[in-house]
Design a protein around this motif. Sequence first.
Motif, PDB file in Angstrom:
ATOM      1  N   TYR A   6      18.552  26.512  16.309  1.00 31.67           N
ATOM      2  CA  TYR A   6      18.922  27.435  17.366  1.00 31.67           C
ATOM      3  C   TYR A   6      17.952  28.537  17.487  1.00 31.67           C
ATOM      4  CZ  TYR A   6      23.185  25.005  18.614  1.00 31.67           C
ATOM      5  OH  TYR A   6      24.061  24.007  18.897  1.00 31.67           O
ATOM      6  N   GLU A   7      17.363  28.854  16.272  1.00 30.44           N
ATOM      7  CA  GLU A   7      16.363  30.202  16.292  1.00 30.44           C
ATOM      8  C   GLU A   7      15.018  29.648  17.084  1.00 30.44           C
ATOM      9  OE1 GLU A   7      15.754  31.785  12.680  1.00 30.44           O
ATOM     10  OE2 GLU A   7      17.505  32.665  12.376  1.00 30.44           O
ATOM     11  N   ALA A   8      14.799  28.358  17.018  1.00 32.17           N
ATOM     12  CA  ALA A   8      13.647  27.743  17.711  1.00 32.17           C
ATOM     13  C   ALA A   8      14.000  27.643  19.189  1.00 32.17           C
ATOM     14  CB  ALA A   8      13.169  26.745  17.060  1.00 32.17           C
ATOM     15  N   LYS A   9      15.141  27.425  19.441  1.00 33.47           N
ATOM     16  CA  LYS A   9      15.474  27.429  20.900  1.00 33.47           C
ATOM     17  C   LYS A   9      15.553  28.652  21.701  1.00 33.47           C
ATOM     18  CE  LYS A   9      18.245  23.224  21.228  1.00 33.47           C
ATOM     19  NZ  LYS A   9      17.631  22.644  22.421  1.00 33.47           N
ATOM     20  N   GLU A  10      16.184  29.668  20.883  1.00 33.63           N
ATOM     21  CA  GLU A  10      16.267  31.004  21.406  1.00 33.63           C
ATOM     22  C   GLU A  10      14.666  31.838  21.515  1.00 33.63           C
ATOM     23  OE1 GLU A  10      18.955  32.879  18.820  1.00 33.63           O
ATOM     24  OE2 GLU A  10      20.673  31.837  19.687  1.00 33.63           O
ATOM     25  N   ARG A  11      13.963  31.461  20.689  1.00 33.85           N
ATOM     26  CA  ARG A  11      12.609  31.955  20.786  1.00 33.85           C
ATOM     27  C   ARG A  11      11.763  31.219  21.677  1.00 33.85           C
ATOM     28  NH1 ARG A  11      12.382  32.249  14.854  1.00 33.85           N
ATOM     29  NH2 ARG A  11      10.615  30.806  15.187  1.00 33.85           N
ATOM     30  N   GLY A  12      12.259  29.991  22.243  1.00 39.30           N
ATOM     31  CA  GLY A  12      11.172  29.221  22.930  1.00 39.30           C
ATOM     32  C   GLY A  12      10.308  28.359  22.027  1.00 39.30           C
ATOM     33  N   ASP A  13      10.476  28.509  20.658  1.00 41.11           N
ATOM     34  CA  ASP A  13       9.486  27.845  19.928  1.00 41.11           C
ATOM     35  C   ASP A  13       9.833  26.301  19.829  1.00 41.11           C
ATOM     36  OD1 ASP A  13       8.130  30.343  19.698  1.00 41.11           O
ATOM     37  OD2 ASP A  13       8.889  30.919  17.793  1.00 41.11           O
ATOM     38  N   GLN A  14       8.949  25.729  19.070  1.00 44.40           N
ATOM     39  CA  GLN A  14       9.177  24.109  18.759  1.00 44.40           C
ATOM     40  C   GLN A  14       9.832  24.186  17.436  1.00 44.40           C
ATOM     41  OE1 GLN A  14       5.768  21.646  20.247  1.00 44.40           O
ATOM     42  NE2 GLN A  14       7.463  20.681  21.129  1.00 44.40           N
ATOM     43  N   VAL A  15       9.284  25.119  16.596  1.00 44.86           N
ATOM     44  CA  VAL A  15       9.794  24.805  15.002  1.00 44.86           C
ATOM     45  C   VAL A  15      10.189  26.277  14.645  1.00 44.86           C
ATOM     46  CG1 VAL A  15       8.903  24.267  12.724  1.00 44.86           C
ATOM     47  CG2 VAL A  15       7.932  22.833  14.805  1.00 44.86           C
ATOM     48  N   ALA A  16      10.983  26.246  13.737  1.00 43.18           N
ATOM     49  CA  ALA A  16      11.575  27.541  13.090  1.00 43.18           C
ATOM     50  C   ALA A  16      11.862  26.877  11.488  1.00 43.18           C
ATOM     51  CB  ALA A  16      12.506  28.216  13.582  1.00 43.18           C
TER      52      ALA A  16
END
Length: 674
Positions: free
Chosen positions: A379-389
């Motif tokens: 969910y952090e990756a989604k919120e930041r617009g990144d692919q991987v977190a």
Amino acid sequence: MDAVRPRTAASGPRRRRALIVTAALTAGADLALWAAAPGAFRELPPAYWMMAALAVVADARPHPLPGRRVSRVILPSICFTFAIVLAWGFVPALAVQLVAVTVAGARMRHAVPRSVHLALQHAAGLGAASVVAGLVSWRIGARPDLRDAALTCAAAGAWMAARHAVAALVRRWTSERRTRHRRRARADLLGTAALLLLAPVLLVAAQVSPALLPLSLLALHAVHRMVRWAGESERATRVDPLTGLPNRRALQSTMSERGPDRQRALILLDLDRFRTVNDALGHGAGDRLLARVADRLTAAVPRHDLVVRLGGDEFAVLATRVEGAASARRIAEHLTEALSRPFPMDGTPVELTASIGIALQSGRRDGATLLREAETAMYEAKERGDQVAVHGPDAAHASPERLALLADLRAALRAEPPGDGIELYYQPQIAIATGEVLGVEALLRWRHPRRGLVGPEELLRVAEPTPVMRLLTARVLDEVVAQLADWRRRGRPLRAAVNVSARDLHAGDIADRVGGLLRDYEVPADLLQLEITESALMTDPHRVLDTITRLDRMGVAISLDDFGTGFSSLQHLRRLPLAEVKIDRSFVLGMADDRGDAAIVRSVIGLAESLGLRAVAEGVEDEVTWRLLAAAGCHAAQGWFHARPMPAAELAGWLARHRPVRPGVLRGPWIPAK
């Protein structure tokens, strides 16, 4: 795709070579037995040869159990060889067992080491049973009694103990991973015991007439069906029927079985905008696409890693050989590269991306914790617009203090009855043109038993990346709707705004929850307003659009909070069924002194006016800002200039004292100081 297929089976020329080598080893071993103890084979009765032939025939159809280990197989021949060891001794029984193992290995396409491993297990079992029989100088005769039954059970127990002891030693020598599946163990134990205890019945039948022995094949068929049913039942509970991959239950079981001797990583993938495929091509095409995603993920990871479908458009990879976050990231990037190639669907290339969260093993954390951490990172990756977190000890949300606070919050939300210090405060929203109260915004407070008052920013920062956020939202919605019903009964209906997170909108069931609460409390839908942030829209716009469209059709107003701090705002204003936009306090607080902030505020107000939306300013703390907003044509405002957030009981007194006052409008052009 078969999720439980054996991965070490030989194929093609290797399979033929394995069969030749195994047969040669078996022939050599039998000749050695004949040479070492020729007397053991003299004057054997016809019943022996009949049982030997039936043992070989029976092992043409072995009973494999779910799992990858060679020990997960039941050979039907054991009922005949066990009977032989009880009646005629170890050497004749071993000779037959070696031939039967060779036939079973050929049928299951075993490599030579696996066949040798299986032969060692059964040789050990026969040896242990022979020792038990030899200790009491016992052979089952034509008229067995209770003593014979007890000794048969003892010999069968020795057989099973010796076999599993050899299997454990081989696993230890070869560093084969241990697995402990209770259902598999029950199927193994029940099937083996049924076959072994059939042996004395076969001996009695042989004493009457060897011609009766072939009838035992019917009993063996029944055992085969029982074991097969157990295997299919186990597989059905652990395999996703659409993709053939292991499911969430299989993942949790696997994570609980594997010890912490080697670092592992759980990589969770959520497909972005998958709903558009279902909408455009239909659910059948969506199902085919999920199956192809499963195939591509399986092909992209090493064979020792586990690919799982968790449900919907979520997949996971359990990587068992990682050396840290960098190694896990490389695996995740390899997966994104595999998914980046278009999927041809009925002549239409479909592009897919995925948001990936990674959780690393640390100590002896259980599988549920690892899965929760991977979901948080995703969910952090989604919120930041990144692919991987990556969720790790260095992440801010993973500090011991924050994790302890999260655990306390989860316990407080699940406490019965509620007495956990979680409170709702309400801040009035004032119409600038008239000074009247339009509604309130519900704001969360938590009086922690040790830390005191925890503010909403810290509370949401801890809860939002985790599943606890959904528990918190459910609690807030229930209390707010109950409060709306109470105000309505008292003759002072007010509209209340509630903030919801990206996690709530992605779940999809928030519309059902809100609808149920409004019906239960008999509250009109126009008295409830939900506030969403631009970051929630960025994570998965299509899924969010579906949810808020359902809410809008119910009559629940949607407000876009913190407007101007995110991305693609104009697109959202054009597409989403919004009722208002809230101008972020960071612009409102500085508009009296900063020319840029003032220009942004005026632009947002003008844009909202042209689109037929209300513009609400947050953070109004002085009269100058209040008048400037009036001059710019802002519809409503909230802030400490009129009222601080307060409990519902205090709000009633404030409403009784409040007198609407229109602000004096500034005349002429206004230019900030800088």
